[in-house]
Design a protein around this motif. Sequence first.
Motif, PDB file in Angstrom:
ATOM      1  N   THR A  82       0.849  -1.199   0.000  1.00 34.33           N
ATOM      2  CA  THR A  82       0.000   0.000   0.000  1.00 34.33           C
ATOM      3  C   THR A  82       0.874   1.236   0.000  1.00 34.33           C
ATOM      4  N   LYS A  83       0.343   2.264  -0.609  1.00 33.93           N
ATOM      5  CA  LYS A  83       0.974   3.581  -0.588  1.00 33.93           C
ATOM      6  C   LYS A  83      -0.066   4.563  -0.066  1.00 33.93           C
ATOM      7  N   GLU A  84       0.289   5.839  -0.055  1.00 32.97           N
ATOM      8  CA  GLU A  84      -0.624   6.830   0.494  1.00 32.97           C
ATOM      9  C   GLU A  84      -1.918   6.920  -0.313  1.00 32.97           C
ATOM     10  N   GLN A  85      -1.816   7.008  -1.628  1.00 37.82           N
ATOM     11  CA  GLN A  85      -2.990   7.172  -2.479  1.00 37.82           C
ATOM     12  C   GLN A  85      -3.320   5.935  -3.308  1.00 37.82           C
ATOM     13  N   THR A  86      -2.409   4.961  -3.358  1.00 39.49           N
ATOM     14  CA  THR A  86      -2.611   3.804  -4.219  1.00 39.49           C
ATOM     15  C   THR A  86      -2.333   2.509  -3.469  1.00 39.49           C
ATOM     16  N   VAL A  87      -2.776   1.410  -4.079  1.00 38.09           N
ATOM     17  CA  VAL A  87      -2.454   0.074  -3.597  1.00 38.09           C
ATOM     18  C   VAL A  87      -1.983  -0.753  -4.784  1.00 38.09           C
ATOM     19  N   ILE A  88      -1.092  -1.691  -4.536  1.00 38.20           N
ATOM     20  CA  ILE A  88      -0.639  -2.590  -5.586  1.00 38.20           C
ATOM     21  C   ILE A  88      -1.313  -3.930  -5.336  1.00 38.20           C
ATOM     22  N   VAL A  89      -2.067  -4.383  -6.329  1.00 36.87           N
ATOM     23  CA  VAL A  89      -2.854  -5.595  -6.212  1.00 36.87           C
ATOM     24  C   VAL A  89      -2.209  -6.696  -7.046  1.00 36.87           C
ATOM     25  N   LYS A  90      -1.974  -7.819  -6.409  1.00 34.87           N
ATOM     26  CA  LYS A  90      -1.419  -8.984  -7.094  1.00 34.87           C
ATOM     27  C   LYS A  90      -2.601  -9.788  -7.623  1.00 34.87           C
ATOM     28  N   VAL A  91      -2.687  -9.900  -8.968  1.00 36.38           N
ATOM     29  CA  VAL A  91      -3.818 -10.578  -9.571  1.00 36.38           C
ATOM     30  C   VAL A  91      -3.472 -11.978 -10.065  1.00 36.38           C
ATOM     31  N   ASP A  92      -2.193 -12.255 -10.234  1.00 35.56           N
ATOM     32  CA  ASP A  92      -1.733 -13.572 -10.667  1.00 35.56           C
ATOM     33  C   ASP A  92      -0.333 -13.774 -10.097  1.00 35.56           C
ATOM     34  N   ASP A  93       0.304 -14.871 -10.438  1.00 35.85           N
ATOM     35  CA  ASP A  93       1.617 -15.164  -9.864  1.00 35.85           C
ATOM     36  C   ASP A  93       2.612 -14.021 -10.068  1.00 35.85           C
ATOM     37  N   GLY A  94       2.730 -13.493 -11.278  1.00 37.57           N
ATOM     38  CA  GLY A  94       3.706 -12.442 -11.530  1.00 37.57           C
ATOM     39  C   GLY A  94       3.081 -11.123 -11.921  1.00 37.57           C
ATOM     40  N   ALA A  95       1.753 -11.044 -11.918  1.00 37.70           N
ATOM     41  CA  ALA A  95       1.083  -9.831 -12.386  1.00 37.70           C
ATOM     42  C   ALA A  95       0.637  -8.971 -11.205  1.00 37.70           C
ATOM     43  N   LYS A  96       1.122  -7.736 -11.174  1.00 35.97           N
ATOM     44  CA  LYS A  96       0.717  -6.776 -10.156  1.00 35.97           C
ATOM     45  C   LYS A  96       0.226  -5.524 -10.853  1.00 35.97           C
ATOM     46  N   ILE A  97      -0.848  -4.976 -10.350  1.00 35.16           N
ATOM     47  CA  ILE A  97      -1.447  -3.771 -10.937  1.00 35.16           C
ATOM     48  C   ILE A  97      -1.606  -2.740  -9.822  1.00 35.16           C
ATOM     49  N   GLU A  98      -1.300  -1.487 -10.154  1.00 33.52           N
ATOM     50  CA  GLU A  98      -1.445  -0.409  -9.181  1.00 33.52           C
ATOM     51  C   GLU A  98      -2.782   0.292  -9.405  1.00 33.52           C
ATOM     52  N   PHE A  99      -3.554   0.431  -8.333  1.00 33.33           N
ATOM     53  CA  PHE A  99      -4.862   1.073  -8.383  1.00 33.33           C
ATOM     54  C   PHE A  99      -4.913   2.214  -7.385  1.00 33.33           C
ATOM     55  N   ASN A 100      -5.737   3.219  -7.682  1.00 36.26           N
ATOM     56  CA  ASN A 100      -6.061   4.223  -6.677  1.00 36.26           C
ATOM     57  C   ASN A 100      -6.858   3.542  -5.585  1.00 36.26           C
ATOM     58  N   ARG A 101      -6.746   4.029  -4.369  1.00 38.28           N
ATOM     59  CA  ARG A 101      -7.504   3.434  -3.268  1.00 38.28           C
ATOM     60  C   ARG A 101      -9.008   3.531  -3.524  1.00 38.28           C
ATOM     61  N   SER A 102      -9.437   4.590  -4.188  1.00 44.57           N
ATOM     62  CA  SER A 102     -10.863   4.763  -4.450  1.00 44.57           C
ATOM     63  C   SER A 102     -11.401   3.763  -5.464  1.00 44.57           C
ATOM     64  N   ALA A 103     -10.513   3.033  -6.149  1.00 43.23           N
ATOM     65  CA  ALA A 103     -10.951   2.039  -7.129  1.00 43.23           C
ATOM     66  C   ALA A 103     -11.270   0.691  -6.483  1.00 43.23           C
ATOM     67  N   ILE A 104     -11.054   0.568  -5.181  1.00 47.63           N
ATOM     68  CA  ILE A 104     -11.357  -0.679  -4.485  1.00 47.63           C
ATOM     69  C   ILE A 104     -12.832  -0.649  -4.095  1.00 47.63           C
ATOM     70  N   ALA A 105     -13.588  -1.629  -4.587  1.00 55.57           N
ATOM     71  CA  ALA A 105     -15.024  -1.673  -4.316  1.00 55.57           C
ATOM     72  C   ALA A 105     -15.321  -2.392  -3.008  1.00 55.57           C
ATOM     73  N   THR A 106     -14.725  -3.564  -2.803  1.00 57.26           N
ATOM     74  CA  THR A 106     -14.999  -4.332  -1.595  1.00 57.26           C
ATOM     75  C   THR A 106     -13.753  -5.089  -1.147  1.00 57.26           C
TER      76      THR A 106
END
Length: 129
Positions: A71-95
């Motif tokens: 996690t960062k201040e405004q974003t989070v890094i989400v691991k979606v697969d073994d080697g795939a990570k995507i950075e999202f704004n915190r507001s993009a997290i639904a649940t």
Amino acid sequence: MNLSYVLQAAAAGTSMTSTLIMMALIFVIFYFFLIRPQNKKQKETERMIAALKKGDKVVTIGGIHGTISSTKEQTVIVKVDDGAKIEFNRSAIATVIADKPAKADKKAKKDKDAAEEAVAEAPVSEENK
């Protein structure tokens, strides 16, 4: 003649009062059925976003499922697969997905304990001795 003007003014005054009371009642109804629940939901979402931490399983507003790897201040890094990570704004997290297997394990243990008690309380016949 003067009496009819007085009666008309009194009727207009009560009409104005009842109109104001009705408008206030409509505002109160809107507040309790629309504004207040929306504010509660918004505060709950803000608390959920502020409480995001590493390891939480989340779903984004785009429908992507993954696990937070950092996690960062405004974003989070989400691991979606073994080697795939995507950075999202915190507001993009639904649940945040709650782990429910723990509840299932507790229920299974409770059912097992109840079955064992039933067996222990069953009368022992002379044939089983």
